[in-house]
Write a protein that holds these residues in place. Structure first.
Motif, PDB file in Angstrom:
ATOM      1  N   PRO A   1      -2.241  11.342  -6.866  1.00  0.00           N
ATOM      2  CA  PRO A   1      -1.660  12.566  -6.300  1.00  0.00           C
ATOM      3  C   PRO A   1      -0.536  13.128  -7.163  1.00  0.00           C
ATOM      4  CG  PRO A   1      -1.998  10.924  -4.583  1.00  0.00           C
ATOM      5  CD  PRO A   1      -2.279  10.238  -5.884  1.00  0.00           C
TER       6      PRO A   1
ATOM      7  N   TYR B   1      -9.274   7.301  -4.418  1.00  0.00           N
ATOM      8  CA  TYR B   1      -8.675   8.296  -5.306  1.00  0.00           C
ATOM      9  C   TYR B   1      -9.360   8.270  -6.662  1.00  0.00           C
ATOM     10  CZ  TYR B   1      -4.688   8.612  -2.055  1.00  0.00           C
ATOM     11  OH  TYR B   1      -3.885   8.791  -0.959  1.00  0.00           O
TER      12      TYR B   1
ATOM     13  N   ALA C   1       1.003  13.121   0.158  1.00  0.00           N
ATOM     14  CA  ALA C   1       0.199  11.903   0.068  1.00  0.00           C
ATOM     15  C   ALA C   1       1.004  10.686   0.519  1.00  0.00           C
ATOM     16  CB  ALA C   1      -0.297  11.715  -1.361  1.00  0.00           C
TER      17      ALA C   1
ATOM     18  N   LEU D   1      -7.355  15.336   1.726  1.00  0.00           N
ATOM     19  CA  LEU D   1      -6.476  14.188   1.862  1.00  0.00           C
ATOM     20  C   LEU D   1      -6.177  13.898   3.335  1.00  0.00           C
ATOM     21  CD1 LEU D   1      -4.724  12.065   0.442  1.00  0.00           C
ATOM     22  CD2 LEU D   1      -2.890  13.767   0.311  1.00  0.00           C
TER      23      LEU D   1
END
Length: 829
Positions: free
Chosen positions: A703, A699, A715, A688
């Motif tokens: 998250p 993604y 995140a 990340l």
């Protein structure tokens, strides 16, 4: 003549101050008779003496006795031991000198000794004879300098003069020959290029005389005799033409691309079906880049190794090359290689010797269509004084050509907004699930941009339907209205494959819209497999009727469902049917991608492409290949994005954060909600952190869907940092990319190509030329080595100033990522 009687007894030892020769003993001279002969007496035993030159007196007496029969023999006396007043001693001296020149050994001394003579005092055991020989040799050696100094004859001087004259003539002729041929070579081989016909070794030199590239030509030719081409085979463009009889013909030419860029073109024409022209480049004296992603994700290329494989796209898990390729290579000494698209190209990278080789070879799949009767290898080598400047010169400078304002805005959207991939399972991909996902994203992101929702191919019932599956999406228009209000953009994935279970398959076969089977009826489609589809046909995009049919389907989707764009998932070259045959012959399977992309661009909005050999027109992005959720997968991201950037693909979408797939993945239920249990939370966090500095954040899972609580908060912090600090830099250098064709994410050697430390950095990169990023790529690491090019850099973690052109050892990195911002050279606190 009567011999006078000499009275030797008058001579006393004291009257002879020097004894050069051992004089005869006088103790028996009284026994001479009236006839001057020695009476018969028994000689006494001879006394042994260690004379250094002549025998002792007793020995000499024995010698005199043996010579008495000859009246002409004289008594031997050294002239230096007798007084010079006595004239008769002079006569003895003359005899002594004459005897010495002959020998000092008597005949008795040369006979083998009898037993009684072997007593210690025996003359045969004396070392006198050895000493005498040594004295004679010494005298001869002393006379050598006098011999040398003797006056040379006139003939000797004449011989020396003739020899020197001949040597001078030979040297002058050889020098003239060498200079003449150097002039001829400079004319034929274009000044800076030298080619040895015997070894087929070619070198190109820079202006300082340093060789910047070395290669061996025609390594598969088993014939050494090379001749100039016949006039009918020569070209009128000034090319040099050489031929190896009935095997291959080589054309070499030169042209200028600019004031500082010189190019040399080489073209092999095989004269036999069994010969594949092959040239091999030495990689031992320079670093090489380009081509594409290799199975080892090698950076530089010499760190990889594989045997000859067709230069076509593939999956690095099973093939040697990745999903994006370009026939472009560049080395650290300022030499770029550009291979012609029509060459049936095979490439090998060898360990020993360290070299990479280009080969032209037809086969039964990748290069099955023969556009020439035999294989031809055609490429150019362009040189410049600086590697980075050469790359800038050869880059495409017109990416902005034909770009509209809305296209430029789309690029900004991609750089600002993340991409959210929807679940892969067809059964769970419904309106309800996606609506809940987007709601959670909106709550998670907050006031930041929402991003793109990427549907995989299961928005349709079967691949190739090109119609929304209304059984799972019953009220899609309301769904789209809601997503638009939330700020999301919807993207559908489309493919050129039509499943045999799709209702469109039969119609496509009937209208001959599919690629056919080679060596069979044109109406029989060639089938292949792709992902979860076990049997599918492939649209023949070279057929204009196929293009029109597909565009009608896509435009209908846009008008009906108001989606924003399409993502082209075209697979790789190996996803084409084995015996493919298109209406128009393809140079190779990868040309299909270029035709497919160009046929749709400008007609429908394209989000990006999964594979390419040519840059799609902006604002389309190219997607990096899938990476496994592992530390190795994380380390492969940086060299891959660097390689694609220098190949001319500046707008890239990296793989998903945390990898595109994992070997195992556990799920737990918390308060009725599924949460993914990360096998390695540290790996996800480091991934990340890296993605924060890349052009697009992608993604696969939210998250917040992970069971580890700290991931969601991290995140959010990184998303805000990216929005405030990184995104403006990305937008700035996106404009530079449109103007100059340079990548947004650059290798360090583009900042300073003369710095050798910048050529090997595979775990650092720069955003334009202003930010250097050095992520953590190994498990458990809390410090790393960082190299900063020349300049002044501001530490992004503690704000300190750092001097460039040096290594920073053991740089401490805890829960953040190391990055440095370039400052003006005169910046001081």
């Amino acid at each position: 003549m009567d011999r006078k009687h000499y009275k030797y007894d008058k001579i006393h030892e004291k009257e002879i101050p020097k004894i050069i020769l051992a004089a005869p003993s006088t103790e028996n001279l009284d026994h001479l008779n009236d006839n001057n002969q020695i009476e018969d007496i028994t000689p006494k035993p001879m006394r042994r003496r260690n004379s250094i030159s002549m025998p002792n007196l007793d020995d000499l007496k024995v010698f005199i006795e043996n010579e008495t029969d000859d009246e002409s023999k004289k008594n031997l006396v050294d002239v230096n031991t007798i007084e010079e007043e006595d004239d008769e001693f002079q006569h003895i001296s003359n005899n002594l000198q004459r005897v010495r020149r002959k020998s000092v050994l008597s005949s008795t001394m040369l006979k083998p000794p009898i037993e009684e003579d072997l007593s210690p005092n025996s003359p045969t055991n004396s070392i006198t004879s050895v000493n005498s020989i040594a004295s004679l040799l010494k005298e001869k050696f002393q006379n050598i300098p006098q011999t040398i100094r003797r006056k040379k004859s006139p003939e000797y001087k004449t011989k020396v003069f003739v020899g020197l004259l001949f040597t001078t003539i030979v040297v002058l002729i050889s020098t003239a020959y060498i200079l003449y041929h150097q002039k001829v070579l400079a004319k034929v081989y274009f000044g800076n290029m030298k080619f040895n016909k015997d070894t087929r070794t070619l070198k190109i030199f820079n202006e300082e005389g340093e060789d910047i590239v070395k290669l061996t030509l025609g390594t598969t030719i088993d014939y050494d005799i090379v001749l100039n081409c016949l006039p009918k085979d020569s070209r009128e463009d000034g090319s040099l033409c050489l031929e190896w009889m009935n095997r291959a013909r080589l054309y070499m030419s030169f042209y200028n691309l600019g004031s500082d860029v010189k190019c040399y073109n080489l073209q092999w024409v095989s004269l036999s079906d069994n010969l594949a022209p092959t040239d091999c480049f030495d990689m031992s004296n320079a670093h090489w880049y380009g081509g594409g992603q290799t199975a080892e994700s090698a950076w530089p290329l010499e760190k990889g190794s594989h045997f000859y494989q067709p230069f076509i796209t593939g999956n690095i898990e099973t093939h040697e090359w990745g999903n994006v390729l370009k026939r472009y290579f560049i080395n650290s000494k300022g030499v770029a290689i550009i291979i012609d698209n029509e060459t049936p190209l095979y490439i090998s990278i060898k360990d020993s010797p360290k070299e990479f080789c280009l080969r032209a070879q037809y086969d039964n799949f990748a290069f099955v269509n023969k556009f020439t009767s035999t294989a031809q290898l055609n490429y150019s080598m362009c040189t410049s004084t600086n590697m980075s400047q050469l790359h800038v010169f050869l880059s495409e400078h017109t990416l902005w050509d034909g770009l509209k304002k809305e296209d430029s805005n789309i690029i900004d959207y991609f750089l600002t907004e993340p991409v959210w991939e929807m679940p892969e399972m067809k059964e769970v991909l419904t309106e309800v699930l996606i609506d809940s996902v987007t709601t959670e994203i909106a709550n998670f992101v907050g006031t930041l941009k929402q991003g793109h929702i990427l549907f995989n191919e299961f928005w349709q019932n079967q691949i190739g339907d090109f119609e929304l599956d209304e059984k799972r999406f019953t009220n899609f228009s309301n769904f789209m209205t809601k997503q638009s209000r939330r700020g999301f953009r919807v993207v559908f994935t489309i493919q050129p494959f039509i499943s045999t279970e799709s209702f469109n398959f039969a119609k496509a076969v009937e209208e001959n819209l599919l690629i056919s089977e080679r060596f069979s009826d044109r109406r029989i489609p060639a089938l292949t497999r792709y992902k979860n589809v076990q049997s599918a046909g492939v649209l023949d995009i070279t057929n204009p009727r196929t293009v029109n049919w597909l565009l009608d389907k896509l435009n209908n989707i846009i008008q009906t469902h108001k989606i924003d764009s399409f993502y082209l998932d075209m697979g790789t070259a190996y996803n084409m049917p084995l015996y493919y045959s298109c209406q128009k012959g393809l140079l190779n399977p990868d040309e299909y991608k270029t035709i497919f992309t160009n046929s749709l661009q400008g007609k429908v909005s394209l989000f990006g492409v999964s594979s390419a050999i040519e840059r799609p027109r902006s604002p389309s992005f190219v997607v990096l290949p899938e990476f496994e959720f592992s530390w190795t997968g994380l380390r492969n991201v940086v060299p891959t994005i660097l390689t694609y950037g220098i190949l001319g693909f500046p707008f890239l979408i990296p793989g998903a954060v945390g990898g595109d797939y994992a070997t195992t993945q556990d799920v737990v239920i918390v308060n009725g909600t599924e949460h993914i249990v990360l096998e390695d939370p540290e790996l996800y966090i480091r991934w990340l952190q890296l993605a924060t500095f890349l052009p697009v954040v992608r993604y696969k899972h939210l998250p917040s869907s992970y069971s580890q609580k700290n991931i969601s908060s991290l995140a959010k912090d990184l998303a805000k940092k990216r929005y405030d600090y990184i995104t403006p830099k990305l937008k700035k250098f996106a404009r530079v990319s449109l103007n100059l064709g340079l990548p947004i994410i650059r290798p360090l050697w583009m900042l300073d190509s003369d710095d050798p430390n910048c050529h090997l950095a595979a775990d650092e990169f720069s955003i334009g030329d202003e930010i250097i990023v050095a992520p953590i790529l190994y498990s458990g690491a809390r410090e790393r080595e960082i190299y900063l090019p020349a300049g002044v850099w501001k530490d992004g973690i503690d704000g300190s100033l750092r001097k460039g052109n040096r290594w920073i050892h053991d740089y401490r990195v805890e829960d953040n990522v190391a990055y440095f911002e370039r400052m003006p050279d005169d910046t001081r606190f």
